[in-house]
Design a protein around this motif. Structure first.
Motif, PDB file in Angstrom:
ATOM      1  N   GLY A 254     -28.901  -3.621  50.518  1.00 36.14           N
ATOM      2  CA  GLY A 254     -29.304  -4.468  49.392  1.00 36.14           C
ATOM      3  C   GLY A 254     -29.130  -5.933  49.714  1.00 36.14           C
ATOM      4  O   GLY A 254     -28.512  -6.298  50.713  1.00 36.14           O
ATOM      5  N   GLU A 255     -29.688  -6.776  48.845  1.00 39.15           N
ATOM      6  CA  GLU A 255     -29.621  -8.223  49.087  1.00 39.15           C
ATOM      7  C   GLU A 255     -29.163  -8.957  47.834  1.00 39.15           C
ATOM      8  O   GLU A 255     -29.815  -8.871  46.792  1.00 39.15           O
ATOM      9  CB  GLU A 255     -30.993  -8.734  49.541  1.00 39.15           C
ATOM     10  CG  GLU A 255     -31.073 -10.236  49.744  1.00 39.15           C
ATOM     11  CD  GLU A 255     -30.084 -10.764  50.776  1.00 39.15           C
ATOM     12  OE1 GLU A 255     -30.035 -10.217  51.886  1.00 39.15           O
ATOM     13  OE2 GLU A 255     -29.347 -11.721  50.453  1.00 39.15           O
ATOM     14  N   THR A 256     -28.027  -9.666  47.965  1.00 37.87           N
ATOM     15  CA  THR A 256     -27.585 -10.619  46.936  1.00 37.87           C
ATOM     16  C   THR A 256     -27.389 -10.002  45.555  1.00 37.87           C
ATOM     17  O   THR A 256     -27.494 -10.688  44.550  1.00 37.87           O
ATOM     18  CB  THR A 256     -28.577 -11.810  46.849  1.00 37.87           C
ATOM     19  OG1 THR A 256     -28.937 -12.221  48.169  1.00 37.87           O
ATOM     20  CG2 THR A 256     -27.967 -13.012  46.181  1.00 37.87           C
ATOM     21  N   VAL A 257     -27.142  -8.695  45.469  1.00 34.74           N
ATOM     22  CA  VAL A 257     -26.859  -8.098  44.164  1.00 34.74           C
ATOM     23  C   VAL A 257     -25.350  -8.062  43.974  1.00 34.74           C
ATOM     24  O   VAL A 257     -24.630  -7.525  44.802  1.00 34.74           O
ATOM     25  CB  VAL A 257     -27.443  -6.675  44.057  1.00 34.74           C
ATOM     26  CG1 VAL A 257     -27.030  -6.040  42.738  1.00 34.74           C
ATOM     27  CG2 VAL A 257     -28.957  -6.731  44.170  1.00 34.74           C
ATOM     28  N   THR A 295     -20.055 -13.419  52.927  1.00 39.30           N
ATOM     29  CA  THR A 295     -20.724 -13.929  51.732  1.00 39.30           C
ATOM     30  C   THR A 295     -22.155 -14.334  52.058  1.00 39.30           C
ATOM     31  O   THR A 295     -22.800 -15.002  51.278  1.00 39.30           O
ATOM     32  CB  THR A 295     -19.983 -15.136  51.133  1.00 39.30           C
ATOM     33  OG1 THR A 295     -19.947 -16.171  52.118  1.00 39.30           O
ATOM     34  CG2 THR A 295     -18.571 -14.772  50.726  1.00 39.30           C
ATOM     35  N   ASN A 296     -22.640 -13.952  53.233  1.00 43.54           N
ATOM     36  CA  ASN A 296     -24.067 -14.142  53.498  1.00 43.54           C
ATOM     37  C   ASN A 296     -24.579 -13.039  54.419  1.00 43.54           C
ATOM     38  O   ASN A 296     -23.803 -12.325  55.050  1.00 43.54           O
ATOM     39  CB  ASN A 296     -24.373 -15.535  54.058  1.00 43.54           C
ATOM     40  CG  ASN A 296     -23.689 -15.777  55.380  1.00 43.54           C
ATOM     41  OD1 ASN A 296     -23.757 -14.940  56.281  1.00 43.54           O
ATOM     42  ND2 ASN A 296     -23.018 -16.899  55.514  1.00 43.54           N
ATOM     43  N   THR A 297     -25.901 -12.914  54.460  1.00 44.94           N
ATOM     44  CA  THR A 297     -26.553 -11.835  55.192  1.00 44.94           C
ATOM     45  C   THR A 297     -26.156 -11.840  56.663  1.00 44.94           C
ATOM     46  O   THR A 297     -25.873 -10.801  57.258  1.00 44.94           O
ATOM     47  CB  THR A 297     -28.082 -12.000  55.080  1.00 44.94           C
ATOM     48  OG1 THR A 297     -28.405 -12.274  53.727  1.00 44.94           O
ATOM     49  CG2 THR A 297     -28.811 -10.773  55.554  1.00 44.94           C
ATOM     50  N   GLN A 298     -26.144 -13.053  57.217  1.00 45.52           N
ATOM     51  CA  GLN A 298     -25.885 -13.266  58.636  1.00 45.52           C
ATOM     52  C   GLN A 298     -24.545 -12.666  59.076  1.00 45.52           C
ATOM     53  O   GLN A 298     -24.405 -12.175  60.179  1.00 45.52           O
ATOM     54  CB  GLN A 298     -25.910 -14.781  58.861  1.00 45.52           C
ATOM     55  CG  GLN A 298     -25.779 -15.243  60.269  1.00 45.52           C
ATOM     56  CD  GLN A 298     -26.834 -14.633  61.137  1.00 45.52           C
ATOM     57  OE1 GLN A 298     -27.974 -14.458  60.709  1.00 45.52           O
ATOM     58  NE2 GLN A 298     -26.458 -14.256  62.339  1.00 45.52           N
ATOM     59  N   SER A 479     -25.027  -3.428  48.494  1.00 38.27           N
ATOM     60  CA  SER A 479     -25.512  -4.812  48.613  1.00 38.27           C
ATOM     61  C   SER A 479     -24.751  -5.515  49.729  1.00 38.27           C
ATOM     62  O   SER A 479     -23.609  -5.188  50.022  1.00 38.27           O
ATOM     63  CB  SER A 479     -25.296  -5.528  47.291  1.00 38.27           C
ATOM     64  OG  SER A 479     -25.764  -6.866  47.369  1.00 38.27           O
ATOM     65  N   ASP A 480     -25.394  -6.512  50.341  1.00 42.44           N
ATOM     66  CA  ASP A 480     -24.745  -7.185  51.487  1.00 42.44           C
ATOM     67  C   ASP A 480     -23.704  -8.225  51.050  1.00 42.44           C
ATOM     68  O   ASP A 480     -22.759  -8.501  51.770  1.00 42.44           O
ATOM     69  CB  ASP A 480     -25.792  -7.787  52.444  1.00 42.44           C
ATOM     70  CG  ASP A 480     -26.617  -8.912  51.838  1.00 42.44           C
ATOM     71  OD1 ASP A 480     -26.655  -9.026  50.595  1.00 42.44           O
ATOM     72  OD2 ASP A 480     -27.224  -9.674  52.609  1.00 42.44           O
ATOM     73  N   HIS A 481     -23.884  -8.806  49.881  1.00 43.65           N
ATOM     74  CA  HIS A 481     -22.928  -9.773  49.330  1.00 43.65           C
ATOM     75  C   HIS A 481     -23.377 -10.044  47.916  1.00 43.65           C
ATOM     76  O   HIS A 481     -24.462  -9.612  47.509  1.00 43.65           O
ATOM     77  CB  HIS A 481     -22.893 -11.081  50.136  1.00 43.65           C
ATOM     78  CG  HIS A 481     -24.246 -11.663  50.342  1.00 43.65           C
ATOM     79  ND1 HIS A 481     -24.920 -12.348  49.356  1.00 43.65           N
ATOM     80  CD2 HIS A 481     -25.086 -11.594  51.396  1.00 43.65           C
ATOM     81  CE1 HIS A 481     -26.108 -12.684  49.809  1.00 43.65           C
ATOM     82  NE2 HIS A 481     -26.250 -12.232  51.042  1.00 43.65           N
ATOM     83  N   GLY A 482     -22.567 -10.795  47.177  1.00 43.37           N
ATOM     84  CA  GLY A 482     -22.923 -11.104  45.789  1.00 43.37           C
ATOM     85  C   GLY A 482     -23.593 -12.448  45.658  1.00 43.37           C
ATOM     86  O   GLY A 482     -24.267 -12.921  46.587  1.00 43.37           O
TER      87      GLY A 482
HETATM   88 ZN   LIG Z   1     -27.910 -11.481  51.999  1.00 47.14          ZN
END
Ligand SMILES: [Zn+2]
Length: 574
Positions: A254-257, A295-298, A479-482
């Motif tokens: 997931g992304e940013t959820v 706290t980020n995708t990277q 999710s990858d982070h909030g």
């Molecule tokens: Zn992300």
């Protein structure tokens, strides 16, 4: 030439003549240092000022001391960096760095640290387009174009190289001494301020960028010098003794959820009706206490697929293989479908590029309007890609199972409103700009919640599709982070982990298993259920997915496996 113009230029001629005199090289350098310290660091000074409510003499002196330190440090940097041959371009680059950083710090409350830098380096056109706005162009005009043109046009005295070298190094030394004296004199106050407000140190332009780029470069060169370290060389499928078709496991990244806005997590709005239905019928487990790795995708995505875990990963410079390599080594076939800015190196060794399918170039009129695709596009192309993948299996090799990773666009900000098809918007009005602080808080939340609801729908569709497959199937979503939605003045994500608010690290995770997969694994019913409220993190991902995929290796740590309580029933053991 009109007469008034002649008069005008005549009036200014004496001034312009005075200013056209070539600059003393050090004088010009100090002007740039002064600009960077003051206008180039507006967010720093604003934050510094906002630290206390009592703006007495002490705050004033603290601000002055900090100002002198930043000015002196900038002078040292410029004295070492700015030499005649590249004086002008370096100046313009520094102006750009200061203006861009200031804009993002003010607009979104982010700070510039090494992971934010890595994010910036790996961004793509879509992400940049999402960030462009009128106020950003205004900042670039005032902070880069106007001072840049001025800087570029200034004549400078030509000095012999040795003389310039001596003077510039002398200036650097002088500034260094000044800096030391002021630090020494104000150490008590400054040290405690910097300790209590760690984010300030990532706000000093342009040092935040210099430091972050340096760290990134050193990390990358160390990685590049070392060869890839294999992991899970002993990986093999667990033979539970239960026969059946090879399983298909779907991992949705997931992304940013954030959990705070996830219906199943107890959010006031029911943003996850489809998942709730699956939960009510006993098919789906929601894990309520999961923290992200970064706290980020990277940071988060590579960390999830790594065996190292958050703390070791943060210090690690060694390039290791990851979960997908281990799964392949056990004989599974792996497909990565991407609806975002790529797999951050995780999918590098999947057998061919056909496996690493990006939706960037798809032109589906309903699912990809305006060149960006909604996440459902991945489900549309999945069956075909899966057939291709399974056909590519070497002849004579028995199929043991397939793992598909779906990398979502999810709630990628700040343009949340772009993540939901028009006919699926439940909460209105939506914030329809990427300058979040221009929107009423509720409109931002509306747009964000619509995107969460779309993820719910996407996951619901994924499960519906899996149910049509005549084989054991499972879906694990995390999710990858909030994300921060304006709490404490913060927007977006990417805060350094140690100071990140919980909105950026508390993420939703959900698991769905088909009846046939439950049978095949031979696990006792819902043996993972009691972990549903335990404190879990992305550190558990690597080890738990191995169990879910029924792969065994000595690299798996049982204490990080959320299925560790799941023992196969004796009758099914091989
Ligand atoms: Zn992300």
């Amino acid at each position: 030439m009109p007469p008034y113009f002649t008069a005008f230029s005549a009036f200014f001629r004496p001034f312009s003549k005075a200013f056209r005199r070539p600059w003393h090289p050090l004088g010009l350098l100090l002007v740039l240092a002064l600009w960077l310290t003051t206008l180039g660091n507006v967010p720093l000074w604003r934050s510094f000022w906002a630290l206390t409510d009592s703006h007495g003499l002490r705050t004033g002196l603290g601000l002055l001391a900090m100002g002198v330190i930043v000015f002196a440090a900038t002078t040292v940097l410029l004295s070492l960096l700015v030499w005649p041959r590249w004086r002008k371009p370096v100046g313009v680059v520094l102006l750009m760095v200061a203006a861009a950083n200031s804009y993002f710090m003010t607009a979104y409350g982010v700070v510039i640290d090494p992971t934010m830098m890595a994010n910036t380096v790996q961004t793509d056109v879509r992400e940049v387009r999402d960030l462009l706005s009128g106020s950003m162009l205004m900042v670039l005009l005032l902070g880069v174009v106007l001072p840049g043109v001025w800087w570029w046009r200034q004549p400078v005295q030509q000095w012999p190289a040795m003389r310039l070298l001596g003077r510039q190094l002398g200036l650097a030394l002088l500034a260094l001494v000044l800096m030391m004296v002021v630090i020494w004199a104000s150490f008590q106050d400054l040290a405690s301020t910097m300790r209590n407000h760690k984010s300030l140190r990532y706000m000093v332009n342009p040092f935040n960028t210099v430091y972050a780029s340096g760290r990134l470069l050193v990390g990358q060169t160390t990685q590049a010098r070392m060869s890839l370290q294999p992991i899970g060389e002993d990986a093999a499928m667990v033979s539970s003794g239960a026969a059946g078709a090879p399983p298909l496991i779907v991992l949705v990244v997931g992304e940013t959820v954030r959990a705070a806005n996830f219906g199943l997590a107890g959010y006031a709005r029911d943003t996850t009706p489809e998942l709730r239905q699956l939960q009510t019928s006993g098919e789906l487990t929601y894990f309520s206490n999961v923290r992200s790795c970064g706290t980020n995708t990277q940071v988060s995505v590579p960390c999830m697929f790594s065996h190292l875990g958050r703390e070791a990963q943060a210090k690690n410079d060694i390039p290791y293989e990851n979960l997908l390599d281990v799964l392949q080594r056990a004989g599974m076939q792996v497909l990565w479908l991407d609806n975002q800015s790529g797999c951050k190196g995780v999918c590098d060794r999947l057998p061919n590029f056909g496996n690493v399918a990006s939706t960037l170039n798809l032109k589906d009129p309903t699912l990809c309007p305006d060149g960006e695709c909604f996440d459902e596009i991945m489900l549309r192309v999945l069956p075909e890609r899966l057939t291709e993948l399974e056909k590519s299996r070497p002849a004579g090799k028995a199929p043991v199972g397939t793992v598909v990773v779906l990398h979502q666009m999810g709630n990628h900000g700040p343009a949340y409103y772009k993540r939901t098809p028009a006919d699926m918007k439940q909460y209105l009005p939506e914030c329809r700009t990427n300058v979040l602080q221009d929107c009423p808080a509720q409109d931002i939340v509306n747009a964000y919640d619509n995107a969460v609801r779309y993820t719910d729908h996407f996951l619901g569709q994924t499960v519906r599709w899996l149910k049509t497959q005549k084989r054991p199937t499972a879906m694990l979503y995390v999710s990858d982070h909030g994300e921060s939605l304006g709490e404490k003045g913060l927007y977006l994500h990417g805060m350094p982990y140690m100071m990140a608010p919980q909105e950026q690290t508390h993420v939703p995770m959900a698991l769905w298993l088909s009846k046939s997969l439950k049978m095949q694994s031979g696990w006792e019913a819902n043996c993972w259920q009691k972990q549903a409220t335990d404190a879990l993190t992305h550190d558990h991902y690597f080890h738990s997915v191995l169990s879910l995929a029924q792969v065994k290796t000595r690299w798996q740590q049982p204490e990080l496996d959320m299925f560790s309580a799941c023992k196969a029933k004796p009758a099914l053991r091989g």
